[in-house]
Write a protein that holds these residues in place. Structure first.
Motif, PDB file in Angstrom:
ATOM      1  N   LEU A  27      12.680  13.312   1.587  1.00  0.00           N
ATOM      2  CA  LEU A  27      13.536  12.273   1.301  1.00  0.00           C
ATOM      3  C   LEU A  27      14.694  13.181   0.081  1.00  0.00           C
ATOM      4  CD1 LEU A  27      11.246   9.967   0.421  1.00  0.00           C
ATOM      5  CD2 LEU A  27      13.119  10.258   2.566  1.00  0.00           C
ATOM      6  N   THR A  28      13.938  14.682  -0.747  1.00  0.00           N
ATOM      7  CA  THR A  28      15.468  14.701  -1.600  1.00  0.00           C
ATOM      8  C   THR A  28      16.179  15.609  -0.695  1.00  0.00           C
ATOM      9  OG1 THR A  28      13.055  15.150  -2.477  1.00  0.00           O
ATOM     10  CG2 THR A  28      14.933  16.154  -3.103  1.00  0.00           C
ATOM     11  N   LYS A  29      16.308  16.320   0.376  1.00  0.00           N
ATOM     12  CA  LYS A  29      16.522  17.138   1.079  1.00  0.00           C
ATOM     13  C   LYS A  29      18.061  16.073   1.485  1.00  0.00           C
ATOM     14  CE  LYS A  29      14.949  22.073   2.330  1.00  0.00           C
ATOM     15  NZ  LYS A  29      13.841  22.037   2.903  1.00  0.00           N
ATOM     16  N   GLY A  34      20.104   3.858   0.577  1.00  0.00           N
ATOM     17  CA  GLY A  34      19.483   2.262  -0.264  1.00  0.00           C
ATOM     18  C   GLY A  34      18.148   2.771  -0.652  1.00  0.00           C
ATOM     19  N   PHE A  35      17.812   3.678  -1.044  1.00  0.00           N
ATOM     20  CA  PHE A  35      16.361   4.406  -0.507  1.00  0.00           C
ATOM     21  C   PHE A  35      16.540   5.421  -1.580  1.00  0.00           C
ATOM     22  CE2 PHE A  35      12.022   6.023   0.761  1.00  0.00           C
ATOM     23  CZ  PHE A  35      11.617   5.359   0.156  1.00  0.00           C
ATOM     24  N   SER A  36      15.133   5.743  -2.453  1.00  0.00           N
ATOM     25  CA  SER A  36      15.142   6.816  -3.609  1.00  0.00           C
ATOM     26  C   SER A  36      13.529   7.295  -3.870  1.00  0.00           C
ATOM     27  CB  SER A  36      15.984   6.958  -4.695  1.00  0.00           C
ATOM     28  OG  SER A  36      15.309   6.316  -5.878  1.00  0.00           O
ATOM     29  N   ALA A  37      12.682   7.930  -3.627  1.00  0.00           N
ATOM     30  CA  ALA A  37      11.502   8.428  -4.047  1.00  0.00           C
ATOM     31  C   ALA A  37      11.333   9.571  -5.148  1.00  0.00           C
ATOM     32  CB  ALA A  37      10.815   8.520  -3.013  1.00  0.00           C
ATOM     33  N   GLY A  38       9.932   9.259  -6.142  1.00  0.00           N
ATOM     34  CA  GLY A  38      10.203  10.108  -6.452  1.00  0.00           C
ATOM     35  C   GLY A  38       8.132  10.410  -7.242  1.00  0.00           C
ATOM     36  N   LEU A  39       7.915  11.319  -7.853  1.00  0.00           N
ATOM     37  CA  LEU A  39       6.638  11.104  -8.232  1.00  0.00           C
ATOM     38  C   LEU A  39       6.208  10.389  -9.692  1.00  0.00           C
ATOM     39  CD1 LEU A  39       5.368  15.293  -8.015  1.00  0.00           C
ATOM     40  CD2 LEU A  39       4.421  12.710  -6.127  1.00  0.00           C
ATOM     41  N   TYR A  46       0.079  11.691  -5.035  1.00  0.00           N
ATOM     42  CA  TYR A  46      -0.407  11.247  -3.999  1.00  0.00           C
ATOM     43  C   TYR A  46       0.152   9.140  -4.465  1.00  0.00           C
ATOM     44  CZ  TYR A  46      -3.357  13.597  -1.485  1.00  0.00           C
ATOM     45  OH  TYR A  46      -3.975  14.901  -0.823  1.00  0.00           O
ATOM     46  N   GLU A  47       0.649   9.420  -5.747  1.00  0.00           N
ATOM     47  CA  GLU A  47       1.724   8.269  -6.023  1.00  0.00           C
ATOM     48  C   GLU A  47       2.994   8.227  -6.301  1.00  0.00           C
ATOM     49  OE1 GLU A  47       0.471   5.064  -7.936  1.00  0.00           O
ATOM     50  OE2 GLU A  47      -1.971   5.765  -7.171  1.00  0.00           O
ATOM     51  N   TRP A  48       3.523   7.927  -5.348  1.00  0.00           N
ATOM     52  CA  TRP A  48       5.079   7.609  -5.723  1.00  0.00           C
ATOM     53  C   TRP A  48       5.476   6.500  -6.413  1.00  0.00           C
ATOM     54  CZ3 TRP A  48       7.371   9.806  -0.382  1.00  0.00           C
ATOM     55  CH2 TRP A  48       6.071  11.441  -0.487  1.00  0.00           C
ATOM     56  N   GLU A  49       6.781   6.563  -7.160  1.00  0.00           N
ATOM     57  CA  GLU A  49       8.155   5.729  -7.684  1.00  0.00           C
ATOM     58  C   GLU A  49       8.542   5.773  -6.134  1.00  0.00           C
ATOM     59  OE1 GLU A  49       7.949   3.901 -12.187  1.00  0.00           O
ATOM     60  OE2 GLU A  49       9.789   5.609 -11.908  1.00  0.00           O
ATOM     61  N   VAL A  50       9.172   4.000  -6.158  1.00  0.00           N
ATOM     62  CA  VAL A  50       9.910   3.338  -5.296  1.00  0.00           C
ATOM     63  C   VAL A  50      11.141   2.970  -5.407  1.00  0.00           C
ATOM     64  CG1 VAL A  50      10.603   3.243  -2.649  1.00  0.00           C
ATOM     65  CG2 VAL A  50       8.709   4.094  -2.986  1.00  0.00           C
ATOM     66  N   LEU A  51      12.873   3.373  -5.411  1.00  0.00           N
ATOM     67  CA  LEU A  51      13.489   2.432  -5.303  1.00  0.00           C
ATOM     68  C   LEU A  51      14.074   2.151  -4.333  1.00  0.00           C
ATOM     69  CD1 LEU A  51      15.263   1.275  -7.874  1.00  0.00           C
ATOM     70  CD2 LEU A  51      16.569   2.582  -8.067  1.00  0.00           C
ATOM     71  N   ILE A  53      17.542  -0.172  -2.941  1.00  0.00           N
ATOM     72  CA  ILE A  53      18.228  -0.277  -3.268  1.00  0.00           C
ATOM     73  C   ILE A  53      18.919  -1.286  -2.067  1.00  0.00           C
ATOM     74  CG2 ILE A  53      20.748  -0.172  -4.499  1.00  0.00           C
ATOM     75  CD1 ILE A  53      19.948   2.379  -4.968  1.00  0.00           C
ATOM     76  N   GLY A  54      19.348  -2.302  -2.690  1.00  0.00           N
ATOM     77  CA  GLY A  54      20.292  -3.535  -1.550  1.00  0.00           C
ATOM     78  C   GLY A  54      20.087  -4.824  -1.571  1.00  0.00           C
TER      79      GLY A  54
END
Length: 171
Positions: A27-29, A34-39, A46-51, A53-54
């Motif tokens: 996902l980084t590469k 409209g989507f981003s994710a990080g720890l 095992y816990e991701w924060e998701v954004l 956009i839309g």
């Protein structure tokens, strides 16, 4: 021997953490529009924060992966207030692809509609962006009723929440 999520332990935990690390790197590469994710925490895969956009807004969510991922699906909870037939009042998302891989005891879903180990986070993202609300077995009965009886009112309420999410993103 049991281990805590995000820490080395049994082979299923190390396999799932390796897979999650690969998916996050992918996902980084190659970001999905409209989507981003990080720890949430660098020490816990095992816990991701998701954004998401839309529609003019910024929808925040949390993805929580089980230790036996990808055999079992992640859970997704929206932190941004939502008004949608398939999202519970507490923000938990209820869509077929995130239900455990077994036959539905109530007969609403075919086993093939549920989570399969071949699914990836990209599968969930693409389903989220394209799926029309499931009105057959809604998580939010009031939102489902409004979709059926007052679609214009439903869309107005959704637009208001989306606009609020955009305003809060810049506060």
């Amino acid at each position: 021997m049991s281990s805590k999520p995000g820490t080395p332990g049994g082979s299923s935990t190390s396999n799932s953490s390796l897979l999650l690390r690969r998916q996050l790197l992918e996902l980084t590469k190659r970001p999905v529009e409209g989507f981003s994710a990080g720890l949430v925490d660098d020490n816990n895969l095992y816990e991701w924060e998701v954004l998401i956009i839309g529609e003019g807004g910024f929808l925040k969510a949390r993805l929580t992966f089980p230790e036996d991922f990808p055999l079992q699906p992640p859970k997704m909870k929206f932190l941004t207030p939502m008004w949608h037939p398939n999202i519970y009042a507490d923000g938990n998302l209820c869509i077929s692809i995130l239900h455990p891989p077994k036959d539905d005891e109530y007969g609403y879903e075919d086993a093939g509609e549920r989570w399969l180990p071949v699914h990836t986070l990209i599968s969930v993202i693409s389903l989220l962006s394209s799926e029309t609300p499931n009105l057959e077995s809604p998580a939010n009965v009031d939102a489902a009723k409004e979709v059926r009886t007052d679609f214009a009112g439903y869309k107005k309420k959704v637009r208001r929440l989306v606009r609020r999410s955009a305003e809060e993103a810049f506060d």
